[in-house]
Structures are given as C-alpha cells and as structure tokens.
Design a protein around this motif. Structure first.
Motif, PDB file in Angstrom:
ATOM      1  N   UNK A   1      65.885  94.338  67.671  1.00 41.81           N
ATOM      2  CA  UNK A   1      64.840  94.710  67.524  1.00 41.81           C
ATOM      3  C   UNK A   1      65.083  95.972  67.369  1.00 41.81           C
ATOM      4  N   UNK A   2      64.709  96.424  66.799  1.00 46.12           N
ATOM      5  CA  UNK A   2      65.133  98.730  66.274  1.00 46.12           C
ATOM      6  C   UNK A   2      63.445  98.966  66.115  1.00 46.12           C
TER       7      UNK A   2
ATOM      8  N   UNK B   1      55.896 104.666  66.641  1.00 44.49           N
ATOM      9  CA  UNK B   1      56.242 104.761  65.115  1.00 44.49           C
ATOM     10  C   UNK B   1      56.461 102.962  64.797  1.00 44.49           C
ATOM     11  N   UNK B   2      57.563 102.329  64.280  1.00 43.51           N
ATOM     12  CA  UNK B   2      57.346 100.866  64.184  1.00 43.51           C
ATOM     13  C   UNK B   2      59.153 100.534  64.214  1.00 43.51           C
ATOM     14  N   UNK B   3      58.299  99.072  64.916  1.00 40.06           N
ATOM     15  CA  UNK B   3      59.294  98.377  65.120  1.00 40.06           C
ATOM     16  C   UNK B   3      59.856  96.888  64.657  1.00 40.06           C
ATOM     17  N   UNK B   4      60.830  97.352  63.560  1.00 41.02           N
ATOM     18  CA  UNK B   4      61.440  95.337  62.488  1.00 41.02           C
ATOM     19  C   UNK B   4      62.689  95.501  63.250  1.00 41.02           C
ATOM     20  N   UNK B   5      63.061  94.964  62.719  1.00 42.34           N
ATOM     21  CA  UNK B   5      64.982  93.640  63.754  1.00 42.34           C
ATOM     22  C   UNK B   5      66.130  94.001  63.338  1.00 42.34           C
ATOM     23  N   UNK B   6      66.542  95.204  62.556  1.00 42.48           N
ATOM     24  CA  UNK B   6      67.583  95.799  62.464  1.00 42.48           C
ATOM     25  C   UNK B   6      68.221  97.290  62.859  1.00 42.48           C
ATOM     26  N   UNK B   7      69.505  97.014  62.377  1.00 36.76           N
ATOM     27  CA  UNK B   7      70.484  98.596  63.801  1.00 36.76           C
ATOM     28  C   UNK B   7      70.927  99.289  62.473  1.00 36.76           C
ATOM     29  N   UNK B   8      71.029 100.773  62.660  1.00 39.55           N
ATOM     30  CA  UNK B   8      71.765 101.727  62.433  1.00 39.55           C
ATOM     31  C   UNK B   8      70.595 102.400  61.513  1.00 39.55           C
TER      32      UNK B   8
ATOM     33  N   UNK C   1      65.952 103.684  68.205  1.00 39.61           N
ATOM     34  CA  UNK C   1      67.325 102.782  69.630  1.00 39.61           C
ATOM     35  C   UNK C   1      66.990 101.043  68.957  1.00 39.61           C
ATOM     36  N   UNK C   2      67.308 100.626  69.777  1.00 39.02           N
ATOM     37  CA  UNK C   2      68.265  98.493  69.114  1.00 39.02           C
ATOM     38  C   UNK C   2      67.682  98.061  70.791  1.00 39.02           C
TER      39      UNK C   2
END
Length: 411
Positions: free
Chosen positions: A62-63, A37-44, A53-54
C-alpha cells in the motif's frame, strides 16, 4: 505474494497498473498534523507523484501519495535508488554479521533495527569484548573480499526445506511463496527484505562497538557500504576543522581539548567566585543606604540562581536584624523589602527570583511567573523559576510597585 522489489532488488523502474485508489490520512513519523492524500498500492515515484510511505497489508503493498491516481491506469514506478541501495547494503550486512557472530561465538540475533544513520543488531549475550568485536569485523570483511554470492529463492509454504533455514517466523497475514535469502556457504534465512546479489556489493562493514541493551543483551552498532564512506568523510571534515581551530595535528587534538577543558573549568570557577563577590557587594550597597526602598529590582545577564539567592540572603540578613529591633522599638524597624531579581537574556529565556514577605511572595509569585511566560515554585518568602519572556520584566516591576505603594496589585 512476492513483490517486484523482492524478485529484483536492482530494478530502478517498472511499469504497472493502478489497482485501486482511496482517500486516506497519514500521520508523519515523529508526530505532527496528518497529511491528507490518497492511497494506491505501488512504490517509488508513481509517474511524477512522490510516494510518502509504503506499508504491507497481507499480499498488497500500500502506497501513500498526495494526488489521486485513476484505477486501471498504466503508470511507471521510479525508485529512489540511493535509499534502496543503502537499505540493501545494511540488510545484507546484518545477515552476514548475524551469521558470523553465531558461528564464531554462539551469539544469536534476537532483533535488529535499520536506522537512518547507523544500524543496530540485538545479540543474546550480556557482554562482548573489544577483541571479539575486532575479530567479528575482520571476519565479515574477509567474506566481503571473497565475493561470496547472495541468492534469493522462493519456496512453497509447505516445502520441508523451510524447516532448515534460519527464521523468526512468518507474519500471520503472509500469503504465497516463502522467500529465502542465501549467503553461499554462510547463511540461509527466511526474509522479505531487499538484498545485494554478492557480498562484494557491501564494499566494507565497520562495527562501531556495543551498547547496553535489554536485560542480559547487548546492541552491536554497525555501518555498511556507503555509510562507512559517509562516516569517513564526515570524520575527515571534523578533523580538518579541529586542526584549524586547535592549531595542531590530528594526533594532538585530544590533548589540546583536555587542556582547553581544564582552562574552561578554571575560568568558570573564577567567574563563579567573582559573581558571588558581586552579589555580596550589590546587597551591601543596598543595605548601606540611609533609606532603603521597599522594592529592589535587578537584572544581570551573567548570573545564575546562586547569584540571586546570595543577594536575597544578604538583604534578608538585614531584615532579620530589623525584626529583632522591632521587639524593642517598633519605630526603628523599616518595612521588609520586596526583591525581584532576574538573570539571563534581557528579552527571552532566563531565571527569576521573587523574595520578601511570605504572604506577599505567595500571592505575587504565580502572577510574576505568568507574566514572564514561565513556571516556578516557592516557600518561606521565596518564589523562583524559569522564564521565557524576560522582555516583560517592566510589567512585573509595575505590578510589584503597585503592591508596595498600595498594599495590593491592580487586578
């Protein structure tokens, strides 16, 4: 860096921008194949994309998500509120229990774990009495009923007040202000987690007792808030089911189960005695035949290792007698019988025993185990073990029949 969830633990949604997005790989908790997948940096929920996962990396959250997001794009983060509020209750509950345990008994907290169903606080004491647990539970629930405020402050990293608050130290990669969680008049603790704003939000705390921990320490098990309600609901459902099954009231459940356990033990003992008797009769029936087969095969669903070994022992007794006769008159001695015995499920899992001439068993035992999809070991003319493919017993029998007929199994 202080994150939005730390400034306002009650916020369920907020708008923000994607800072970056890059390809990544996540290995699921508990092992298994990695999820790509991909890993941006926000939650929820980021828009309609679930966050799997965060993690924190220095000043960044990192989200991990399974769909790429465009850097710079405005997005709405929606929170899994039930999970967040549960964590808030357990974490604030831990702070409260930790503070009161130290005040009342001098027991310091050395670590804690927020589990999925229950949480555990490691206390630096070799023991804790039931009376102490009861007193601690009573005290923390009194504080909840007093509606004590819980406040969050941010202090500069060089603020001298930091030295006065309870802390296990800052992470090496910490950046920005230091966050302090205060339970008014009870505790002041350096913490980066999410918390309630008043102890009344905890509803109730239930201490489930202690378990043995690391050397000279104990683990105090607890539930807070909604977890207590869920535990009561589950216990009540279990109680209703037991009342229906046992045909008596909740107060009589324990004695009823004890009586059932005694009856089961007696039945098991009688069953074992009957199995032993059956094993002896099976062996004697085989030995009573005028002409004994060189291959004896038997499967019984109800049986165990002892059942198989009794049969092998009884038939083996006849073999030993035959060996004595052999010294006097070789013509009177029949060939030693090869036994293949199995118990358990007819198609899946079970136990097996191969017994007979030492050399034959040593050669055939591993092949029998392989055919049955199991493992085993042996010595002195016995090879036994567990099997997972009892449906292949016919193939084993064919292998053994080939051996007794021609002296060697087919390759």
């Amino acid at each position: 860096m202080v994150f939005q969830c730390q400034r306002d633990s009650w916020a369920r949604q907020f708008a923000t921008r994607v800072v970056s997005c890059r390809a990544a790989e996540l290995r699921p908790e508990g092992g298994g194949e990695p999820v790509r997948g991909f890993q941006p940096d926000d939650r929820g929920l980021i828009g309609d994309v679930p966050v799997l996962r965060v993690t924190r990396r220095g000043p960044e959250a990192v989200h991990f998500v399974q769909a790429a997001l465009e850097p710079g794009a405005e997005v709405l983060l929606s929170l899994d509120w039930e999970r967040r509020f549960d964590h808030m209750q357990q974490h604030s509950g831990q702070h409260l229990i930790t503070a009161i345990a130290e005040q009342m008994f001098g027991f310091k907290t050395t670590s804690w774990e927020l589990g999925r169903q229950r949480s555990v606080i490691e206390l630096d004491t070799p023991s804790m009495t039931a009376e102490q647990v009861e007193a601690l539970e009573r005290s923390v629930n009194e504080k909840i009923r007093e509606r004590v405020p819980v406040m969050v402050r941010e202090l500069a990293a060089d603020d001298p007040e930091i030295e006065t608050v309870r802390s296990r130290g800052l992470p090496d990669d910490h950046a920005g202000p230091v966050r302090v969680v205060d339970i008014e008049g009870i505790d002041s603790n350096m913490c980066c987690g999410t918390h309630v704003s008043n102890l009344s939000d905890l509803q109730v705390i239930k201490l489930l007792g202690t378990e043995k921990g690391k050397k000279n320490k104990i683990n105090l098990v607890f539930l807070a808030g909604n977890r207590v309600l869920k535990s009561v609901e589950q216990s009540h459902s279990t109680e209703k089911a037991l009342t229906s099954l046992l045909k008596n009231g909740p107060g009589e459940h324990v004695e009823a189960v004890k009586r059932l356990q005694s009856s089961v033990k007696l039945l098991q003992k009688n069953n074992l005695n009957l199995l032993r008797d059956i094993a002896v009769l099976i062996a004697r029936d085989f030995k009573s035949k005028p002409v004994q087969s060189q291959l004896f095969v038997l499967h019984r669903k109800e049986g165990d290792s002892e059942f198989m070994n009794i049969i092998a022992n009884e038939i083996g007794t006849e073999t030993r007698r035959a060996l004595v006769i052999l010294e006097q008159d070789p013509s009177l001695c029949p060939q030693e019988t090869l036994l293949f015995l199995t118990v358990g499920d007819e198609k899946e899992a079970g136990l097996f025993l191969l017994a007979g001439p030492v050399e034959a068993v040593e050669n055939l035992g591993p092949r029998v185990a392989e055919l049955l999809g199991g493992k085993g070991a042996g010595k002195r003319g016995r090879f036994q073990g567990k099997a997972t493919k009892m449906s292949r017993r016919g193939e084993v029998q064919a292998l053994l029949q080939e051996f007794v007929s021609h002296g060697s199994p087919e390759a």
